[in-house]
Design a protein around this motif. Structure first.
Motif, PDB file in Angstrom:
ATOM      1  N   VAL A 147      35.014 -23.832 -46.059  1.00 46.99           N
ATOM      2  CA  VAL A 147      35.456 -22.581 -46.684  1.00 46.99           C
ATOM      3  C   VAL A 147      34.926 -21.355 -45.945  1.00 46.99           C
ATOM      4  N   SER A 148      34.029 -21.574 -44.975  1.00 48.12           N
ATOM      5  CA  SER A 148      33.453 -20.443 -44.250  1.00 48.12           C
ATOM      6  C   SER A 148      34.271 -20.036 -43.036  1.00 48.12           C
ATOM      7  N   ARG A 149      35.119 -20.937 -42.549  1.00 51.27           N
ATOM      8  CA  ARG A 149      35.877 -20.615 -41.337  1.00 51.27           C
ATOM      9  C   ARG A 149      36.988 -21.617 -41.099  1.00 51.27           C
ATOM     10  N   ASP A 150      37.999 -21.194 -40.364  1.00 51.97           N
ATOM     11  CA  ASP A 150      39.017 -22.103 -39.838  1.00 51.97           C
ATOM     12  C   ASP A 150      38.496 -22.610 -38.507  1.00 51.97           C
ATOM     13  N   PHE A 151      38.205 -23.896 -38.419  1.00 48.99           N
ATOM     14  CA  PHE A 151      37.672 -24.458 -37.176  1.00 48.99           C
ATOM     15  C   PHE A 151      38.703 -25.434 -36.623  1.00 48.99           C
ATOM     16  N   ALA A 152      38.524 -26.713 -36.825  1.00 47.53           N
ATOM     17  CA  ALA A 152      39.527 -27.691 -36.375  1.00 47.53           C
ATOM     18  C   ALA A 152      40.722 -27.740 -37.318  1.00 47.53           C
ATOM     19  N   VAL A 153      40.506 -27.294 -38.555  1.00 48.19           N
ATOM     20  CA  VAL A 153      41.573 -27.241 -39.549  1.00 48.19           C
ATOM     21  C   VAL A 153      41.564 -25.860 -40.191  1.00 48.19           C
ATOM     22  N   ASN A 154      42.690 -25.479 -40.808  1.00 43.67           N
ATOM     23  CA  ASN A 154      42.791 -24.152 -41.416  1.00 43.67           C
ATOM     24  C   ASN A 154      42.250 -24.169 -42.844  1.00 43.67           C
ATOM     25  N   SER A 155      41.022 -24.605 -42.977  1.00 46.35           N
ATOM     26  CA  SER A 155      40.435 -24.844 -44.290  1.00 46.35           C
ATOM     27  C   SER A 155      40.099 -23.551 -45.032  1.00 46.35           C
ATOM     28  N   ARG A 156      39.569 -22.575 -44.336  1.00 43.48           N
ATOM     29  CA  ARG A 156      39.244 -21.311 -45.001  1.00 43.48           C
ATOM     30  C   ARG A 156      40.522 -20.646 -45.513  1.00 43.48           C
ATOM     31  N   THR A 157      41.562 -20.680 -44.710  1.00 37.26           N
ATOM     32  CA  THR A 157      42.841 -20.108 -45.129  1.00 37.26           C
ATOM     33  C   THR A 157      43.386 -20.842 -46.340  1.00 37.26           C
TER      34      THR A 157
END
Length: 212
Positions: A147-157
């Motif tokens: 939830v802190s960032r979009d890294f390998a997946v767009n999880s924060r978004t």
């Protein structure tokens, strides 16, 4: 992430989750190894080879590999997977077991590499009907990273504007329509695994589903 788990703690969790996965996969027959995973077109065996590759490539070699793949993640991943896939599933698993204690990683985002084994572990366990789930502590660390960032997946978004609440641990994040479930189910949904939406409840599930 470091407010709850140090980097040493994160690596310890990575090693534990790798070892647990290796034990879960011991004794699979050829049909099981060829089972499609939740990770797109990869089989169970290919996911395990991918995990070995991720534990075997440092920053310099990762950059060279990505340059050679013209920054196409799919090409890079397929090439490294092929390197680590053995002539038999047993050899593929043996290579993964050898990588369990590795602290090699392409970047210093240690929580992301915990996420790698947490997510991919469930990518293979769920289709195989293996009930093991990551520890709540490991899943919580990954959820907080996601939830802190979009890294390998767009999880924060995917999490934006939603209230995520774990039913089995301390993780909670955001405000808005609620999404409730186990920490592992929240993590896998944030990673884009639609199969885990059925394990979630709350008015925000439909919103989350629309973003995957």
């Amino acid at each position: 992430m470091t407010d709850t788990m140090s980097r040493a703690d994160l690596w310890a969790a990575i090693h534990t989750e790798r070892a647990r996965l290796a034990e879960d996969l011991a004794g699979l027959d050829a049909t099981a190894w060829a089972t499609p995973s939740l990770c797109g077109r990869w089989t169970v065996e290919e996911v395990v080879a991918h995990l070995t590759a991720a534990a075997s490539i440092g920053t310099g070699r990762w950059i060279v590999s990505m340059l050679g793949a013209r920054f196409d993640d799919g090409v890079h991943n397929d090439r490294r997977l092929a390197e680590q896939r053995g002539p038999t599933p047993a050899e593929t698993l043996a290579r993964f077991r050898a990588a369990v204690p590795s602290t090699t990683a392409a970047t210093g985002h240690t929580a992301a590499w915990l996420g790698e084994v947490v997510v991919h572990g469930q990518d293979v366990r769920r289709p195989l009907g293996i009930a093991t789930t990551p520890s709540v502590g490991a899943a919580t660390a990954v959820a907080r990273f996601f939830v802190s960032r979009d890294f390998a997946v767009n999880s924060r978004t995917a999490a934006e504007g939603l209230r995520l609440e774990a039913t089995d641990g301390p993780f909670a994040h955001g405000g808005g329509p609620p999404v409730r479930g186990t920490t592992t189910a929240l993590v896998l949904a944030l990673a884009g695994r639609r199969a885990y939406l059925e394990d979630l409840a709350g008015e925000g599930v439909a919103v989350l589903a629309s973003r995957l």
